[in-house]
Design an enzyme around this catalytic site. Structure first.
Site, PDB file in Angstrom:
ATOM      1  N   HIS A  54       0.875  -1.174   0.000  1.00 53.30           N
ATOM      2  CA  HIS A  54       0.000   0.000   0.000  1.00 53.30           C
ATOM      3  C   HIS A  54       0.910   1.220   0.000  1.00 53.30           C
ATOM      4  O   HIS A  54       1.604   1.491   0.975  1.00 53.30           O
ATOM      5  CB  HIS A  54      -0.907  -0.002   1.233  1.00 53.30           C
ATOM      6  CG  HIS A  54      -1.744   1.227   1.349  1.00 53.30           C
ATOM      7  ND1 HIS A  54      -2.833   1.455   0.540  1.00 53.30           N
ATOM      8  CD2 HIS A  54      -1.645   2.294   2.155  1.00 53.30           C
ATOM      9  CE1 HIS A  54      -3.368   2.619   0.856  1.00 53.30           C
ATOM     10  NE2 HIS A  54      -2.662   3.147   1.835  1.00 53.30           N
ATOM     11  N   LYS A 100      -0.175  10.737   1.050  1.00 52.67           N
ATOM     12  CA  LYS A 100       0.755  10.193   0.049  1.00 52.67           C
ATOM     13  C   LYS A 100       0.476  10.750  -1.340  1.00 52.67           C
ATOM     14  O   LYS A 100       1.399  11.187  -2.036  1.00 52.67           O
ATOM     15  CB  LYS A 100       0.664   8.659   0.011  1.00 52.67           C
ATOM     16  CG  LYS A 100       1.113   7.956   1.261  1.00 52.67           C
ATOM     17  CD  LYS A 100       0.990   6.457   1.153  1.00 52.67           C
ATOM     18  CE  LYS A 100      -0.422   5.960   0.957  1.00 52.67           C
ATOM     19  NZ  LYS A 100      -1.341   6.219   2.070  1.00 52.67           N
ATOM     20  N   ASP A 154      -1.588   4.187  -4.613  1.00 50.09           N
ATOM     21  CA  ASP A 154      -2.366   3.328  -3.730  1.00 50.09           C
ATOM     22  C   ASP A 154      -1.831   1.901  -3.637  1.00 50.09           C
ATOM     23  O   ASP A 154      -1.910   1.294  -2.586  1.00 50.09           O
ATOM     24  CB  ASP A 154      -3.845   3.307  -4.127  1.00 50.09           C
ATOM     25  CG  ASP A 154      -4.728   2.845  -2.982  1.00 50.09           C
ATOM     26  OD1 ASP A 154      -4.465   3.248  -1.838  1.00 50.09           O
ATOM     27  OD2 ASP A 154      -5.668   2.085  -3.228  1.00 50.09           O
ATOM     28  N   ARG A 183      12.537  16.062  15.889  1.00 51.66           N
ATOM     29  CA  ARG A 183      13.484  17.041  15.344  1.00 51.66           C
ATOM     30  C   ARG A 183      14.791  16.407  14.911  1.00 51.66           C
ATOM     31  O   ARG A 183      15.327  16.706  13.862  1.00 51.66           O
ATOM     32  CB  ARG A 183      13.751  18.129  16.374  1.00 51.66           C
ATOM     33  CG  ARG A 183      12.548  19.028  16.577  1.00 51.66           C
ATOM     34  CD  ARG A 183      12.852  20.178  17.494  1.00 51.66           C
ATOM     35  NE  ARG A 183      13.993  20.953  16.987  1.00 51.66           N
ATOM     36  CZ  ARG A 183      14.847  21.593  17.751  1.00 51.66           C
ATOM     37  NH1 ARG A 183      14.731  21.554  19.050  1.00 51.66           N
ATOM     38  NH2 ARG A 183      15.841  22.274  17.220  1.00 51.66           N
TER      39      ARG A 183
END
Length: 155
Positions: free
Chosen positions: A8, A29, A53, A106
């Site tokens: 996926h 995405k 997808d 970070r």
């Protein structure tokens, strides 16, 4: 013939580098991919969609190859518009994995920048998903990961 491993995610090629974007549904995405393609094309660089997808992965002597499933090559969903077409290629070498992750850190440890897929170590860039940071920040993180990688995407 070896059966492909279905993932996926979204596969694309940016200036010869094959990227796989992974993350849960709704993580951004497709939107990030569309934005990256647009940015690369505006710079006069190659930007090709493999598939959205779902990406089929296979292994050859040189590593992992991304393949578009039948009928999905070059198609991507733009929420609010539907399925749109982008310039595409049916397959490319996997050079970099972009994982859309829920946490925003970070400073990452070095081991966060690699992953293993089908027995092969692949460079990785964790990028906070769309609910954590803006699209431009995501793009900058991907661009930096692309700069750090230099392998061609040809299978």
């Amino acid at each position: 013939m070896i059966k492909p491993h279905h993932v996926h995610g979204t596969g694309l090629v940016l200036d010869g580098l094959g990227l796989l974007l992974r993350g849960p549904s709704g993580a951004g995405k497709s939107l990030l991919t569309l934005s990256l393609i647009e940015t690369w094309q505006m710079r006069g660089l190659e930007a090709l969609l493999i598939s959205d997808d779902r990406v089929d992965l296979t292994v050859d002597a040189d590593g992992v190859v991304m393949n578009a499933p039948p009928l999905l090559t070059g198609l991507i969903e733009l929420r609010g518009r539907g399925i749109v077409h982008r310039p595409s290629c049916p397959s490319a070498r996997l050079n970099l994995v972009i994982d859309l992750v829920p946490a925003y850190e970070r400073m990452l440890e070095e081991e966060a920048f690699t992953t293993h897929i089908l027995g092969h170590e692949v460079p990785r860039a964790p990028v906070p998903h769309a609910e954590r940071i803006g699209l431009r920040h995501q793009e900058l993180l991907v661009m930096e990961a692309v700069r750090a990688s230099a392998s061609p995407a040809q299978p």
